[in-house]
Design a protein around this motif. Structure first.
Motif, short mmCIF file in Angstrom:
data_model
loop_
_atom_site.label_atom_id
_atom_site.label_comp_id
_atom_site.label_asym_id
_atom_site.label_seq_id
_atom_site.Cartn_x
_atom_site.Cartn_y
_atom_site.Cartn_z
N CYS A 150 0.78 -1.29 -0.02
CA CYS A 150 -0.16 -0.13 0.03
C CYS A 150 0.94 1.23 -0.10
O CYS A 150 0.38 2.52 0.29
CB CYS A 150 -1.06 -0.01 1.33
SG CYS A 150 -2.26 -1.29 1.24
N GLY A 151 2.17 1.15 -0.10
CA GLY A 151 2.96 2.21 -0.29
C GLY A 151 3.71 2.15 -1.58
O GLY A 151 3.37 2.48 -2.52
N ARG A 152 5.09 1.71 -1.37
CA ARG A 152 5.86 1.55 -2.56
C ARG A 152 4.99 0.57 -3.68
O ARG A 152 5.52 0.63 -5.07
CB ARG A 152 7.43 1.16 -2.27
CG ARG A 152 8.19 1.94 -1.54
CD ARG A 152 9.65 1.45 -1.57
NE ARG A 152 10.37 2.56 -0.97
CZ ARG A 152 11.73 2.47 -1.11
NH1 ARG A 152 12.39 1.33 -1.72
NH2 ARG A 152 12.50 3.37 -0.37
N GLY A 153 4.42 -0.40 -3.31
CA GLY A 153 3.78 -1.24 -4.21
C GLY A 153 2.74 -0.53 -5.05
O GLY A 153 2.24 -0.83 -6.13
N ARG A 154 2.37 0.68 -4.97
CA ARG A 154 1.59 1.53 -5.71
C ARG A 154 2.40 2.31 -6.79
O ARG A 154 1.86 3.03 -7.54
CB ARG A 154 0.65 2.44 -4.90
CG ARG A 154 -0.44 1.79 -3.91
CD ARG A 154 -1.01 2.80 -3.11
NE ARG A 154 -2.08 2.22 -2.20
CZ ARG A 154 -2.65 2.92 -1.18
NH1 ARG A 154 -2.55 4.11 -1.21
NH2 ARG A 154 -3.72 2.34 -0.44
N TYR A 155 3.64 2.25 -6.40
CA TYR A 155 4.47 3.39 -7.32
C TYR A 155 4.49 2.70 -8.81
O TYR A 155 4.49 1.43 -9.09
CB TYR A 155 5.83 3.23 -6.94
CG TYR A 155 6.87 3.82 -7.87
CD1 TYR A 155 7.20 5.37 -8.05
CD2 TYR A 155 7.79 3.21 -8.61
CE1 TYR A 155 8.21 5.71 -8.58
CE2 TYR A 155 8.56 3.83 -9.47
CZ TYR A 155 8.69 5.10 -9.57
OH TYR A 155 9.63 5.84 -10.37
N ASN A 156 4.41 3.77 -9.77
CA ASN A 156 4.24 3.19 -11.22
C ASN A 156 5.52 3.45 -11.91
O ASN A 156 6.05 5.09 -11.78
CB ASN A 156 2.83 4.09 -12.12
CG ASN A 156 3.03 3.76 -13.37
OD1 ASN A 156 3.70 3.39 -14.26
ND2 ASN A 156 1.79 3.58 -13.76
N TRP A 157 6.34 2.77 -12.37
CA TRP A 157 7.58 3.21 -12.90
C TRP A 157 7.82 4.26 -14.18
O TRP A 157 8.77 4.80 -14.47
CB TRP A 157 8.50 1.78 -13.47
CG TRP A 157 8.78 0.74 -12.36
CD1 TRP A 157 8.11 -0.21 -12.02
CD2 TRP A 157 9.70 0.85 -11.53
NE1 TRP A 157 8.52 -0.69 -10.95
CE2 TRP A 157 9.73 -0.20 -10.52
CE3 TRP A 157 10.69 1.79 -11.67
CZ2 TRP A 157 10.62 -0.28 -9.64
CZ3 TRP A 157 12.03 1.63 -10.41
CH2 TRP A 157 11.67 0.27 -9.63
N ASN A 158 6.32 4.38 -14.66
CA ASN A 158 6.41 5.55 -15.53
C ASN A 158 6.56 6.90 -15.09
O ASN A 158 6.71 8.15 -15.60
CB ASN A 158 4.95 5.54 -16.21
CG ASN A 158 4.76 4.40 -17.25
OD1 ASN A 158 5.72 4.21 -18.03
ND2 ASN A 158 3.68 3.54 -17.02
N MET A 159 6.53 6.88 -13.65
CA MET A 159 6.89 8.35 -12.99
C MET A 159 8.18 8.67 -13.26
O MET A 159 8.55 10.01 -12.86
CB MET A 159 6.42 7.94 -11.45
CG MET A 159 4.91 7.86 -11.06
SD MET A 159 4.13 9.17 -10.91
CE MET A 159 2.64 8.53 -10.35
#
Length: 384
Positions: A238-247
């Motif tokens: 619910c933290g880093r797991g929501r990161y999108n590498w397109n950021m």
């Protein structure tokens, strides 16, 4: 001899009478012109004398011309610093954010300014805790401003005597977990920034209550060197797991942050939020459920831009102990003096680099049926 002269004139095609008439005609024109000139001069002198004698207040005002002069007198300062009297302005979001991002480059204000707290209510409709807030605000006029963002279809029915009367701003539909929620928060900030006296900005929900009296909260916020936004690195799903590498490369995984939606910021950070055009497109495009913008957008951006200005904690108490996607809601049976005192004094934190147990100024979520016991305990527990 006279008849001879007349005969010669007639032979030359001239009539003596005509010559005399021609001489008389220009003289009459000249006399008429001089009479008109003297009459106009006399009227002008009479008008000037009337104005000086009777005063300009007795002269009917002239109708304002529809044509503007090429050069106008400079606008008075009051026009630029006076907050809008009507919050329902016609500006769209693009115009509003642009207007709110205009910042004076000189730090000192050239006018007397009493800093205020902007209380920004993000609601779906009614404010069931309004009577408690009315008591909280009573007697502190001039030290706060109120802004309400509700659903566009909702029509408030506050009486003119209410502090919430006429405080709704132009709003749009809000969908939980989507960028429209952050849009609403930026809309609230932008409207509040139009008042130069607003110095601190607090986001409030319809289920939120104040835990302390107005003076305590005002002093706490105005004297703080930091803004209160919960910011932390959550390594889980619910933290880093929501990161999108397109950021990337704008935001890399190590910079990804999470925090509470309910924040408090100073004027500088409020401007940073409304003027942002760098991070906003990334979050709008790449942070969608199960990534929730309201938990990541502001914490990530501000922790990258101004980490030294953040206290890295929230001043709004919320209970997540029951689990689930939403915090616990407390109703009438839950409201006791002991319960409220645990919220108020139950934790220690840092304030201006000093340890304190004054950590929470607000709390949520409270059901509408909690209002009556809260009003009964307000004087004893909250001191208002």
């Amino acid at each position: 001899m006279k008849s001879h002269a007349r005969l010669l004139a007639m032979e030359e095609g001239k009539d003596p009478k005509t010559g005399n008439a021609a001489k008389i005609f220009p003289l009459k024109v000249l006399q008429f012109f001089l009479m008109f000139l003297f009459t106009g001069l006399a009227c002008s002198l009479a008008s000037i004398y009337t104005l000086r004698y009777f005063g300009e207040q007795n002269v009917a005002p002239l109708a304002k011309s529809a044509f503007l002069p090429c050069f106008e007198e400079p606008n008075k300062l009051e026009r630029w610093i006076k907050p809008p009297s009507n919050l329902m302005h016609p500006m769209n979001d693009t115009e509003l954010l642009w207007r709110a991002s205009l910042v004076p480059q000189i730090k000192d204000y050239p006018f007397e300014r009493t800093p205020k707290i902007a209380f920004m209510f993000l609601t779906r409709g009614p404010l069931p805790m309004a009577p408690l807030w009315e008591r909280f605000f009573k007697g502190h006029e001039g030290l706060y401003s109120i802004y309400v963002h509700s659903l566009p279809s909702y029509v408030a029915d506050f009486p003119p005597s209410s502090v919430f009367y006429g405080r709704q701003i132009p709003s749009q539909e809000v969908e939980w977990g989507m960028m429209s929620l952050c849009d609403a928060e930026r809309r609230l900030l932008a409207n509040a920034l139009l008042d130069f006296a607003n110095e601190r900005f607090v986001l409030i929900s319809e289920a939120c209550i104040p835990l302390r009296n107005f003076n305590t909260i005002y002093d706490y916020l105005m004297n703080s060197r930091h803004s209160f936004m919960s910011v932390y690195d959550d390594p889980g799903p619910c933290g880093r797991g929501r990161y999108n590498w397109n950021m990337a490369p704008l935001i890399v995984l190590e910079q990804w942050r999470k925090g509470s939606q309910w924040f408090e910021v100073n004027r500088r950070l409020a401007v940073d939020i409304v003027k942002d055009t760098l991070f906003y497109p990334k979050f709008r495009e790449f942070c969608k459920p199960v990534c929730y913008n309201d938990e990541h957008y502001f914490p990530t951006m501000l922790s990258m831009q101004s980490p030294q200005l953040l206290a890295n904690r929230s001043i709004t108490w919320v209970d997540w102990s029951r689990g689930g996607a939403h915090p616990a809601t407390f109703g009438q049976p839950d409201i006791t003096k002991e319960f409220l005192m645990r919220i108020i004094h139950g934790e220690n934190c840092t304030y201006n680099d000093q340890q304190t147990n004054t950590c929470f100024l607000f709390a949520r979520k409270f059901a509408p049926n909690a209002l009556d016991p809260l009003l009964e305990l307000a004087s004893e527990v909250f001191s208002f």
